[in-house]
Structures are given as structure tokens and as C-alpha cells.
Design an enzyme around this catalytic site. Structure first.
Site, short mmCIF file in Angstrom:
data_model
loop_
_atom_site.label_atom_id
_atom_site.label_comp_id
_atom_site.label_asym_id
_atom_site.label_seq_id
_atom_site.Cartn_x
_atom_site.Cartn_y
_atom_site.Cartn_z
N CYS A 121 57.91 17.70 39.99
CA CYS A 121 57.39 17.79 41.34
C CYS A 121 58.38 18.87 42.05
O CYS A 121 59.21 19.12 41.32
CB CYS A 121 57.67 16.44 42.08
SG CYS A 121 57.30 16.62 43.93
N CYS A 123 59.43 19.26 45.03
CA CYS A 123 59.96 19.17 46.62
C CYS A 123 61.72 19.25 46.23
O CYS A 123 62.20 19.42 47.34
CB CYS A 123 59.78 17.82 47.07
SG CYS A 123 60.24 16.38 46.26
N CYS A 131 56.11 19.32 48.19
CA CYS A 131 55.93 19.30 47.00
C CYS A 131 55.32 20.48 46.24
O CYS A 131 54.61 20.32 44.91
CB CYS A 131 55.26 17.84 46.52
SG CYS A 131 56.31 16.59 47.25
N LYS A 196 50.22 7.18 44.73
CA LYS A 196 51.50 7.32 45.44
C LYS A 196 51.18 7.60 46.97
O LYS A 196 50.63 8.39 47.55
CB LYS A 196 52.15 8.55 44.95
CG LYS A 196 53.53 8.75 45.88
CD LYS A 196 54.42 10.13 45.07
CE LYS A 196 55.61 10.29 45.79
NZ LYS A 196 56.27 11.34 45.10
N ARG A 206 65.31 10.68 49.24
CA ARG A 206 65.53 12.14 49.63
C ARG A 206 66.79 12.44 50.01
O ARG A 206 67.12 13.80 50.02
CB ARG A 206 64.61 12.05 50.94
CG ARG A 206 63.08 12.16 50.66
CD ARG A 206 61.82 12.11 51.65
NE ARG A 206 60.39 11.75 50.92
CZ ARG A 206 59.63 11.83 51.91
NH1 ARG A 206 59.60 11.84 53.14
NH2 ARG A 206 58.47 11.43 51.50
N ARG A 218 54.74 14.19 54.47
CA ARG A 218 54.00 14.59 53.27
C ARG A 218 52.76 13.85 53.29
O ARG A 218 51.82 13.80 52.43
CB ARG A 218 54.61 13.96 52.02
CG ARG A 218 55.85 14.40 51.63
CD ARG A 218 56.36 14.41 50.33
NE ARG A 218 57.73 14.22 49.97
CZ ARG A 218 58.72 15.42 50.12
NH1 ARG A 218 58.04 16.37 50.56
NH2 ARG A 218 59.74 15.19 49.69
N LYS A 249 52.79 3.45 43.68
CA LYS A 249 54.38 3.41 44.28
C LYS A 249 54.08 3.61 45.75
O LYS A 249 53.22 4.44 46.18
CB LYS A 249 55.00 5.09 43.55
CG LYS A 249 55.96 5.27 44.18
CD LYS A 249 56.41 6.48 43.72
CE LYS A 249 57.53 7.13 44.71
NZ LYS A 249 58.28 8.41 44.34
N TYR A 314 65.93 0.88 40.30
CA TYR A 314 67.25 1.36 40.38
C TYR A 314 67.86 -0.22 39.96
O TYR A 314 69.47 0.21 39.76
CB TYR A 314 67.56 1.87 41.85
CG TYR A 314 66.97 3.05 42.14
CD1 TYR A 314 67.43 4.17 41.69
CD2 TYR A 314 65.73 2.74 42.68
CE1 TYR A 314 66.43 5.29 41.87
CE2 TYR A 314 64.93 4.03 43.11
CZ TYR A 314 65.35 5.10 42.72
OH TYR A 314 64.49 6.25 43.14
C1 PBG Z 1 59.32 13.39 44.41
C2 PBG Z 1 59.22 11.78 44.43
C3 PBG Z 1 59.79 11.08 45.53
C4 PBG Z 1 60.00 9.75 44.81
C5 PBG Z 1 59.90 10.25 43.63
N1 PBG Z 1 59.49 11.31 43.02
C6 PBG Z 1 60.10 11.21 46.79
C7 PBG Z 1 58.74 11.64 47.98
O1 PBG Z 1 57.85 11.73 47.34
O2 PBG Z 1 59.16 12.15 48.85
C8 PBG Z 1 60.62 8.70 45.60
C9 PBG Z 1 61.19 7.69 44.83
C10 PBG Z 1 62.30 6.50 45.52
O3 PBG Z 1 61.94 6.62 46.96
O4 PBG Z 1 62.87 5.86 44.82
N2 PBG Z 1 58.08 13.76 45.00
#
Ligand code: PBG
Length: 326
Positions: A121, A123, A131, A196, A206, A218, A249, A314
């Protein structure tokens, strides 16, 4: 006569041995993936304020962490890179010697058996934090696709075992599959962030990844939280395009989505227990308001019960330690 007093559901709850015998779902260390933030540079290691116990480190500081993860028998890490330089098109995401390729090489020499999955990605690499490539204030889907394909290829070439696109552009699984197949990586699986959602629970991530959008949000590409039928369409599309593993997710506010995907899909299903979900538990546990071990075990078990095979979390290292103590 299937009723009380013949039926007493409490009979099978009386002792731990009985409960264990009839337990329907269990979390095992082999289900877990541990996310890791890698910062470009040297000698860096810092804790993420909103994620106690989670660090961002430079590639040269990774080895002890990797040995720890491997010794706990966690099967895989999921890498996020934070580059030194960001620009409009996120060009540092595609460099063969960028932060992620550097990290992969370090990990593979420290623990060859640990699988490396890479987040694909832009971002973290774009100056605007979106992204994809921005055109007239909009994220341009089709111009972003070739960049994602190049990024995925640079990870595979450096030794990634699985690539995981998380950008939510339409068609990205297809172009990544074609790129991998065309360049000698037909054996590398794609784990797609299929459903997602545009979630408030990514907040701490972030901060860790320095990927907050500079303008807007987003919602123009990530899913709208009230929708579930649309999640099934996303999953269907990604599978058609060549995804090997699909993901939902976040996890906790989307257990119903996990269940519905499980009911219609025979592909391996991953769920991402995201940064905000981790932060909530750590904040409450840190104040003595929750028993951390019980809360985490309950949450991760619920994600499996909902239908996930794989959990990105985590809490993985901590959970692995608790499982070893049993
Ligand atoms: C990147 C991405 C994100 C997460 C995983 N890959 C952040 C987003 O979409 O802003 C979030 C993971 C997390 O919050 O643990 N695009």
C-alpha cells in the site's frame, strides 16, 4: 424428555477438565501473525505512544526482535515500512533497496524459517498520505495499479513469502498476480485485504506508520462500515482476481462479517485485530480496569469462533507466551 431436570447444561462446566473436553474453539500460536513497523535509517527504536509494548525500529535493530518472535514459534510477521523520503507517487515504495527489501534481508538471515508477509500500500510512502496517486483531489484507481504491482514485485524479489495488498483499489489483486507470474514468482501467494472498512480503529496505526491523510479521508476507497453484502462482493472479486487468502479488517466490530464470509467462502480467512482494538485493551488493562490475559484470550477466541483461520494481532507475542505457560 429433553429438558430439565434430565438436561443440565452445567454438568459439562463443573471442572476445567470437563470444560476443556467440550471446548469448541481454541487459539493456537500457529494461527497468529505479528505486525512489525520498520523505519528507514540506522540505530532507531522507539515505542509507539498509543500502542504500549509495540516498537518501530530500523532494519539494523530488527534481529533481536526477530529471534524473539521466531523462538515463540509465531509463524509469520507482517511488515509495514516507513521510508525516509515521501513524495506524491510514493516512489520509495517501489525501490529494490527500499526499507522493506532491507528488512526482509535482515529477517531472512536472522530467522530463515519465519515467514515474511509484506503490506502492499502506498499510504506510508506518499506525501499526502493517501493509498494511491492523487489526481484532482481524488485517488486515481487505475494509475495506482502499476505502482502496487511494482511494489509487490520488489518485495517478492527481496524474499517475501506472501504479499498483502491493503490499498482497496479495484483490480489490484489481478495486476499483482500478473506481475508476480510474469516475473518468476508464480508460487508467491496473495493475502488480500478483501473487506477493509474505513474505520476509526486505525488511529494508533497511523501514528506508528505516519500515514494519516493530509486532506480528506479514506472513505472514497475503503468500505462503508454499515455494509456486509458488499463485503461478500469484495471477497468474490478478489478471489476471481487470484487472491489465495482473504481478509476482513478490522475484526472486533466486524465479527458478523467474518462469519458471513466464512459461510460462503472456502478460502483461508484472515482477520486483522487492528491497532485501535489493541490500544483499547492496553489502556484499560494499564489502569487495572481489565484483566489483560483474560480479555485478550477472549477476544482472539471470539475472532476464531466467528470463523477466522488466521489472526493478525499486536498481542501475538504476549499470547504466544501465555500459551507456552499453560
Ligand atoms: C495501510 C494500512 C492501514 C492498516 C493496515 N494497512 C491503515 C489505513 O488503512 O489507514 C491499519 C492497521 C491497524 O490499524 O492496525 N493502508
Amino acid at each position: 424428555m429433553a429438558g430439565f431436570p434430565n438436561v443440565r447444561l452445567r454438568r459439562l462446566r463443573r471442572t476445567e477438565a470437563l470444560r476443556a473436553l467440550v471446548r469448541e474453539n481454541r487459539v493456537e500460536v500457529g494461527d497468529l501473525i505479528y505486525p512489525l513497523f520498520v523505519v528507514e535509517g540506522k540505530g532507531l527504536k522507539e515505542e509507539i505512544t498509543s500502542m504500549p509494548g509495540i516498537f518501530r525500529g530500523s532494519p539494523d535493530r530488527l534481529s533481536p526482535e526477530i529471534e524473539d518472535i521466531a523462538s515463540l514459534k509465531i509463524p509469520a510477521v507482517l511488515l509495514f515500512g516507513i521510508p525516509e523520503k515521501k513524495d506524491e507517487t510514493g516512489s520509495s515504495a517501489c525501490q529494490p533497496d527500499g526499507v522493506i527489501p532491507q528488512a526482509i534481508r535482515v529477517i531472512k538471515s536472522a530467522a530463515p524459517e519465519l515467514m515474511v508477509i509484506t503490506d502492499v500500500c502506498l499510504c506510508e510512502y506518499t506525501s499526502h498520505g493517501h493509498c494511491g496517486v492523487v489526481n484532482d483531489g481524488q485517488v486515481d484507481n487505475d494509475r495506482t495499479l502499476p505502482l502496487l504491482a511494482t511494489m509487490a514485485l520488489s518485495h517478492a524479489a527481496a524474499g517475501a513469502d506472501i504479499v498483502a495488498p491493503s490499498d482497496m483499489m479495484d483490480g489490484r489483486v489481478k495486476v499483482i498476480r500478473e506481475a508476480l507470474d510474469g516475473k518468476g514468482f508464480p508460487h508467491i501467494p496473495i493475502m488480500s485485504y478483501a473487506a477493509k472498512y474505513a474505520s476509526a480503529f486505525y488511529g494508533p496505526f497511523r501514528e506508528a506508520a505516519e500515514s494519516t491523510p493530509r486532506f480528506g479521508d479514506r472513505r472514497g476507497y475503503q468500505m462503508d462500515p454499515p455494509n456486509v453484502r458488499e463485503a461478500l462482493r469484495e471477497v468474490e472479486q478478489d478471489i476471481k482476481e487470484g487472491a489465495d487468502i482473504v481478509m476482513v479488517k478490522p475484526a472486533l466490530a466486524y465479527l458478523d462479517v467474518i462469519r458471513q464470509v466464512r459461510n460462503v467462502c472456502n478460502y483461508p480467512l484472515a482477520a486483522y485485530n487492528v491497532s485501535g482494538e489493541y490500544a483499547m485493551v492496553k489502556a484499560a488493562a494499564g489502569r487495572g480496569w481489565l484483566d489483560e490475559k483474560r480479555a485478550v484470550t477472549e477476544i482472539l477466541t471470539a475472532i476464531k469462533r466467528a470463523g477466522a483461520d488466521i489472526i493478525i494481532t499486536y498481542h501475538a507475542k504476549q499470547m504466544a507466551r501465555w500459551l507456552q505457560e499453560e
